[in-house]
Every structure is written in C-alpha cells, then in structure tokens.
Design a protein around this motif. Structure first.
Motif, PDB file in Angstrom:
ATOM      1  N   ASP A 252      -2.029   4.046   3.612  1.00 44.98           N
ATOM      2  CA  ASP A 252      -2.215   2.787   4.310  1.00 44.98           C
ATOM      3  C   ASP A 252      -1.129   3.004   5.611  1.00 44.98           C
ATOM      4  OD1 ASP A 252      -3.720   1.103   2.443  1.00 44.98           O
ATOM      5  OD2 ASP A 252      -2.393   1.914   1.155  1.00 44.98           O
ATOM      6  N   LEU A 253      -0.097   3.872   5.482  1.00 43.50           N
ATOM      7  CA  LEU A 253       0.553   3.932   6.519  1.00 43.50           C
ATOM      8  C   LEU A 253       0.848   5.682   6.499  1.00 43.50           C
ATOM      9  CD1 LEU A 253       2.758   3.153   8.967  1.00 43.50           C
ATOM     10  CD2 LEU A 253       4.292   2.778   6.947  1.00 43.50           C
ATOM     11  N   PHE A 254       0.465   6.038   7.769  1.00 44.04           N
ATOM     12  CA  PHE A 254       0.986   7.856   7.787  1.00 44.04           C
ATOM     13  C   PHE A 254       1.913   8.125   8.839  1.00 44.04           C
ATOM     14  CE2 PHE A 254       0.567  12.162   8.906  1.00 44.04           C
ATOM     15  CZ  PHE A 254       0.415  12.915   7.780  1.00 44.04           C
ATOM     16  N   LEU A 255       3.170   8.815   8.344  1.00 47.61           N
ATOM     17  CA  LEU A 255       4.290   9.031   9.300  1.00 47.61           C
ATOM     18  C   LEU A 255       4.439  10.662   9.246  1.00 47.61           C
ATOM     19  CD1 LEU A 255       6.807   6.450   7.737  1.00 47.61           C
ATOM     20  CD2 LEU A 255       5.241   6.106   9.620  1.00 47.61           C
TER      21      LEU A 255
ATOM     22  N   VAL B 261      -7.351   8.657   4.333  1.00 47.16           N
ATOM     23  CA  VAL B 261      -7.190   9.736   3.463  1.00 47.16           C
ATOM     24  C   VAL B 261      -6.513  10.868   4.070  1.00 47.16           C
ATOM     25  CG1 VAL B 261      -8.277  11.508   2.131  1.00 47.16           C
ATOM     26  CG2 VAL B 261      -8.822   9.112   1.526  1.00 47.16           C
ATOM     27  N   ALA B 262      -5.241  11.313   3.347  1.00 43.68           N
ATOM     28  CA  ALA B 262      -4.886  12.640   4.037  1.00 43.68           C
ATOM     29  C   ALA B 262      -5.094  13.732   3.366  1.00 43.68           C
ATOM     30  CB  ALA B 262      -3.199  12.439   4.110  1.00 43.68           C
ATOM     31  N   VAL B 263      -5.669  14.818   4.005  1.00 44.10           N
ATOM     32  CA  VAL B 263      -6.160  15.947   3.149  1.00 44.10           C
ATOM     33  C   VAL B 263      -5.128  16.883   3.217  1.00 44.10           C
ATOM     34  CG1 VAL B 263      -7.929  17.561   2.980  1.00 44.10           C
ATOM     35  CG2 VAL B 263      -8.639  15.370   3.739  1.00 44.10           C
TER      36      VAL B 263
ATOM     37  N   CYS C  72       4.941  -1.477  -2.333  1.00 42.91           N
ATOM     38  CA  CYS C  72       4.575  -0.367  -1.636  1.00 42.91           C
ATOM     39  C   CYS C  72       4.654   1.146  -2.359  1.00 42.91           C
ATOM     40  CB  CYS C  72       5.494  -0.063  -0.395  1.00 42.91           C
ATOM     41  SG  CYS C  72       5.285  -1.361   0.730  1.00 42.91           S
ATOM     42  N   GLU C  73       3.952   1.892  -1.930  1.00 43.40           N
ATOM     43  CA  GLU C  73       4.382   3.382  -2.479  1.00 43.40           C
ATOM     44  C   GLU C  73       4.921   4.098  -1.486  1.00 43.40           C
ATOM     45  OE1 GLU C  73       1.158   4.827  -5.360  1.00 43.40           O
ATOM     46  OE2 GLU C  73       0.478   2.859  -5.124  1.00 43.40           O
TER      47      GLU C  73
ATOM     48  N   GLY D   3       0.856  -1.083   0.067  1.00 43.62           N
ATOM     49  CA  GLY D   3       0.003   0.002   0.031  1.00 43.62           C
ATOM     50  C   GLY D   3       0.773   1.348  -0.127  1.00 43.62           C
ATOM     51  N   ARG D   4       0.160   2.549   0.428  1.00 43.47           N
ATOM     52  CA  ARG D   4       1.178   3.747   0.176  1.00 43.47           C
ATOM     53  C   ARG D   4       1.362   4.177   1.571  1.00 43.47           C
ATOM     54  NH1 ARG D   4       0.294   8.786  -3.344  1.00 43.47           N
ATOM     55  NH2 ARG D   4      -1.554   7.936  -3.976  1.00 43.47           N
ATOM     56  N   ALA D   5       2.422   4.623   1.675  1.00 46.69           N
ATOM     57  CA  ALA D   5       3.078   5.364   2.789  1.00 46.69           C
ATOM     58  C   ALA D   5       3.141   6.671   2.504  1.00 46.69           C
ATOM     59  CB  ALA D   5       4.379   4.652   3.415  1.00 46.69           C
ATOM     60  N   ILE D   6       2.616   7.517   3.416  1.00 48.20           N
ATOM     61  CA  ILE D   6       3.076   9.124   3.375  1.00 48.20           C
ATOM     62  C   ILE D   6       3.681   9.575   4.402  1.00 48.20           C
ATOM     63  CG2 ILE D   6       1.950  11.361   3.457  1.00 48.20           C
ATOM     64  CD1 ILE D   6      -0.583  10.110   2.260  1.00 48.20           C
ATOM     65  N   VAL D   7       4.899  10.069   3.996  1.00 50.03           N
ATOM     66  CA  VAL D   7       5.635  10.965   4.851  1.00 50.03           C
ATOM     67  C   VAL D   7       5.198  12.345   5.052  1.00 50.03           C
ATOM     68  CG1 VAL D   7       8.088  11.671   5.953  1.00 50.03           C
ATOM     69  CG2 VAL D   7       7.852   9.289   5.061  1.00 50.03           C
ATOM     70  N   GLY D   8       4.506  12.902   5.992  1.00 46.44           N
ATOM     71  CA  GLY D   8       3.971  14.272   5.765  1.00 46.44           C
ATOM     72  C   GLY D   8       3.934  15.174   6.745  1.00 46.44           C
ATOM     73  N   VAL D   9       4.566  16.329   6.178  1.00 48.29           N
ATOM     74  CA  VAL D   9       4.633  17.387   7.172  1.00 48.29           C
ATOM     75  C   VAL D   9       3.122  18.248   7.767  1.00 48.29           C
ATOM     76  CG1 VAL D   9       6.046  19.416   7.618  1.00 48.29           C
ATOM     77  CG2 VAL D   9       7.008  17.574   6.502  1.00 48.29           C
ATOM     78  N   CYS D  10       3.069  18.321   8.649  1.00 48.96           N
ATOM     79  CA  CYS D  10       1.781  19.003   9.187  1.00 48.96           C
ATOM     80  C   CYS D  10       1.781  20.819   9.280  1.00 48.96           C
ATOM     81  CB  CYS D  10       0.997  18.393  10.212  1.00 48.96           C
ATOM     82  SG  CYS D  10       0.819  16.645   9.979  1.00 48.96           S
ATOM     83  N   GLY D  11       2.969  21.082   9.217  1.00 48.14           N
ATOM     84  CA  GLY D  11       3.221  22.524   9.221  1.00 48.14           C
ATOM     85  C   GLY D  11       4.722  22.877   9.590  1.00 48.14           C
ATOM     86  N   ALA D  12       4.688  24.374   8.967  1.00 52.60           N
ATOM     87  CA  ALA D  12       6.241  25.055   9.072  1.00 52.60           C
ATOM     88  C   ALA D  12       6.109  26.145   9.962  1.00 52.60           C
ATOM     89  CB  ALA D  12       6.662  25.492   7.790  1.00 52.60           C
ATOM     90  N   PRO D  13       7.117  26.405  10.795  1.00 54.42           N
ATOM     91  CA  PRO D  13       8.516  25.990  10.842  1.00 54.42           C
ATOM     92  C   PRO D  13       8.347  24.455  11.496  1.00 54.42           C
ATOM     93  CG  PRO D  13       8.560  27.548  12.700  1.00 54.42           C
ATOM     94  CD  PRO D  13       7.147  27.557  11.754  1.00 54.42           C
TER      95      PRO D  13
END
Ligand SMILES: Cc1cc2nc3c(=O)[nH]c(=O)nc-3n(C[C@H](O)[C@H](O)[C@H](O)COP(=O)(O)OP(=O)(O)OC[C@H]3O[C@@H](n4cnc5c(N)ncnc54)[C@H](O)[C@@H]3O)c2cc1C
Length: 370
Positions: free
Chosen positions: A239-242, A227-229, A179-180, A142-152
């Motif tokens: 499928d995996l959110f980091l 789903v990540a918005v 995997c993606e 499945g799909r793994a997302i490495v996602g930043v939720c805000g800066a800095p």
C-alpha cells in the motif's frame, strides 16, 4: 603559474578536498569547486525530512556560505568532461584544469525499476524525501515495503534505519497495529560485513514485527495491482512503497568514457584514474569500499595530501586505506586491509546518538564555518 585544481561535485568528497587544500595552501590553493545545487544536504538528513523530524530548510547547508581562501565555488551544471584534455564543459562555459578531481557521487536510475516513478516513492533524494513528508501522514493501514532496487547502494544500513524509523513513526501515530512493514534487501543479512550489527538489527526487526526479506531486490512495481515484483518473480502486495532506487554514475561521467561497469576505475591506493592528473573520489569511483560519506572523505584526504606534497614538497602520503591519510574516526568495518571486510558492533547508546550529532556538527563547522 598557479596549478588549477578543478573539483567536480561539492558533496562529502569535494567539500573535504577543497577544505583541506584551502587549509594547507591558503589563497594559493587555486581550487574551483563546481556543483549544480545551491546547497549540501547530509544523506541521513533525508530520513529526518521524510519523517518530519526536521524541516527541509533546516537541513540545507547553502554553498554560498563557503568562504575559504583559494576556493572559488561555482554553481554550474557539468555537461561534458574531457579527461584527456582535462577540460570541463558546463551550462555556463568551460574550465581548463591542471588537476581534475571527479567527485560527482552516484546518481539514481529510476527507469531501471519500471513502475517506481509512477507507483512508488523513494527516500534517497531530497525531492523524494520531501514528497514522502506529505505522503506518510496519509498512510494509516496496510503493508509498507522498504525496498532496495539494486546494489551497490549508498549507506547500506540506511534501509534498515528507514524500516525502524517507520515503525516508530507509525507507533507514535497509533496506527502501527493496522500496518505491516517489510524490508527487501539484496544481501543475506542487513549489514553483511558486521555479523554483530546484523544480528542486533534482525533482533530489532523481530521485536517490532518487521519482516526481513533477504537476498532479493525489487525489480518492478505494478501500481495498478499494488504489487512489488522481486528479482525471483515473487510478488509482494504493498500500500506504501519506500524505495532505494538503483544507482549508477551520473550521465556526464558515463558519457566521458571514464567509467567501466558503471563507475570510474581508480588505483585503489592513490585514487588516480587511467588519465594523467585526473582523480576520482567517493561514490563515483570503484575502490572496494561501500558508498558512504566517510569513505568519500577518506579518499579526498588521500588526494588532498598528495596534491599538497606536489605543490609544497614534503613526504609522499600514505596510501588510501578506506579512511585516509592519518586520520582515525570510529571504524566499524574494515574493508581494505584483509581478504574479507570485517566489522565490529557497538551497542546502541546515548553516546552513539551524541556521536552522530557530532558527525554532522563537525562537518558543518569545517566545511561551512558554522
Ligand atoms: C538516506 C541516506 C543516508 C545516508 N547516511 C549516511 C551516513 O550516516 N553516513 C555516511 O557516511 N554516509 C551516509 N550516506 C551516504 C552519503 O550521503 C554518500 O555516500 C556521500 O554523499 C557520497 O559522497 P560523494 O562526495 O562521493 O558524492 P555526493 O555527496 O553525492 O556529491 C556529489 C555532488 O555532485 C553533484 N553533481 C552530480 N552531477 C552533477 C553535474 N552534472 N553537474 C554539477 N554537479 C553535479 C551533486 O549535486 C552532489 O552535490 C547516506 C545516504 C543516503 C541517501
């Protein structure tokens, strides 16, 4: 009478400042160093823990090991700071200071990203990295997302490093083809001040089939739909959110009245706040440098040098330049001397691996006598 220097937070900044004052002033240093944790953990050790490259107990540096003349470590939670009176309240009592140094770092605002706590994982805290150590082995497709939720956010290259390490980890387990990996970053390039580093990272992502989603942050997760918005309303299934949670100064700092726009404004040359004899160093302050340990250390050195002059006499130290008082490390990005940050890039090499090991080892030796 001895000057009472109270240092709040024993991270990169607090540890370096306490060490420097002890080295210069010995048993006269008069430093009280306060932290609510019982051990220090390097930021990058969290990546080692999550990918099972190191055990959690291996990366802990217990504060009980700090034995420095003139430095008293107290494990207490700071519950209030009065910068006018230079008084600090903790869960165990209160401390009066002649000089107060706030080095409480940046905290995480999980509530700012709805769904993150229930449906995602984060790798920026020790607890989050330890949880991921259990979760990652269960991810096989499945799909793994490495996602930043805000800066800095701390250590801007860390999400890119996490995506690359995830690729290696899944490849070693023989499941990479199923995997993606996507990396969502609020910047146009992985490390904007260094075009060469960014180009090398983009090439590494392309080679490894890591999708780079620039200029976006993750604003919420819908765990029910998986789903990540993103902040433009686009949706990415996962499928995996980091995650890298949104950062902010600790509550106790926000409640003290010292912060403006989330962090503590300081004189960028001296690190003084607008309150007399109150300094703020490292991630908790607004100075124009990224949130990274090396910059917190540099700020600590400037404040340390200035306090040593105040207590011992001598020449006033040089102003803060991002790295601090006469000490030169390896500088890849220069944030403060020009109108725009500029960076240089060194090709990955075994020398740089050795350099990174030395980075941790030298600080373990200096701060913890190891
Ligand atoms: C995954 C990851 C990788 C990283 N990699 C690197 C890297 O390779 N190089 C680098 O330079 N930087 C790196 N960093 C960034 C680095 O860890 C931080 O920028 C650095 O720790 C900031 O130092 P500081 O002293 O300002 O704050 P911190 O080190 O965060 O210290 C703040 C201290 O204050 C304490 N505290 C907070 N609130 C309270 C309270 N109410 N009462 C008592 N104590 C409290 C905390 O327990 C903490 O010990 C990384 C960070 C992460 C998350």
């Amino acid at each position: 009478m001895q000057t009472r220097i109270v240092v709040l937070g024993a991270g990169f900044g607090g540890l370096e400042l306490a060490t420097m004052l002890s080295e210069a002033l010995g048993s006269d240093a008069g430093v009280t160093l306060i932290d609510e944790n019982d051990a220090f953990v390097f930021g990058y050790s969290k990546l080692d823990v999550m990918f099972s490259r190191a055990a959690p107990e291996e990366v802990r540096l217990p504060y009980a090991d700090i034995v420095k003349p003139g430095v008293r470590f107290l494990r207490e939670t700071i519950t209030a700071i009065d910068p006018e009176a230079q008084r600090v309240t903790t869960n165990r009592g209160s401390h009066e200071a002649d000089v107060l140094v706030v080095a409480l770092g940046a905290d995480y605002d999980f509530d700012a990203t709805p769904g993150l706590a229930e449906g995602g994982n984060e790798f920026y805290s020790v607890a989050g990295a330890e949880r991921l150590r259990e979760v990652l082995p269960t991810f096989t497709r499945g799909r793994a997302i490495v996602g930043v939720c805000g800066a800095p956010f701390k250590c801007p290259p860390a999400p890119s490093e996490a995506a690359l390490l995830l690729h290696d980890y899944l490849s070693q387990r023989g499941v990479r083809d199923d995997c993606e990996i996507s990396l969502v970053m609020p910047f146009g390039t992985p490390v904007p001040p260094s075009p060469d580093t960014s180009a090398a990272l983009l090439a590494a992502f392309a080679e490894r089939r890591i999708e780079f989603v620039p200029g976006r942050r993750v604003s919420s997760l819908d765990p029910r739909r998986g789903v990540a918005v993103l902040d433009d309303g686009a949706e990415l299934p996962y499928d995996l959110f980091l995650g890298v949670p949104k950062h902010r100064a600790p509550d106790v700092v926000l409640e003290s009245g010292m912060a403006e726009d989330g962090y503590v404004p300081v004189d960028s040359r001296t690190l003084e706040t607008r309150f007399a004899d109150v300094y703020a160093i490292g991630d908790v302050a607004t100075v124009g440098v990224p949130k990274a340990g090396v910059f917190s250390e540099g700020a600590a050195r400037v404040v340390g040098a200035s306090l040593i002059v105040r207590l011992q006499g001598g020449e006033q130290p040089a102003a803060y330049d991002g790295f601090g008082a006469g000490r030169v490390g390896r500088v890849d990005v220069d944030f403060l001397s020009g109108p725009k940050p500029t960076g240089t890039f060194k090709e990955p090499s075994s020398d740089l691996v050795a350099e990174k090991k030395h980075f941790g080892a030298s600080r373990r030796a200096r701060w913890f006598n190891r």
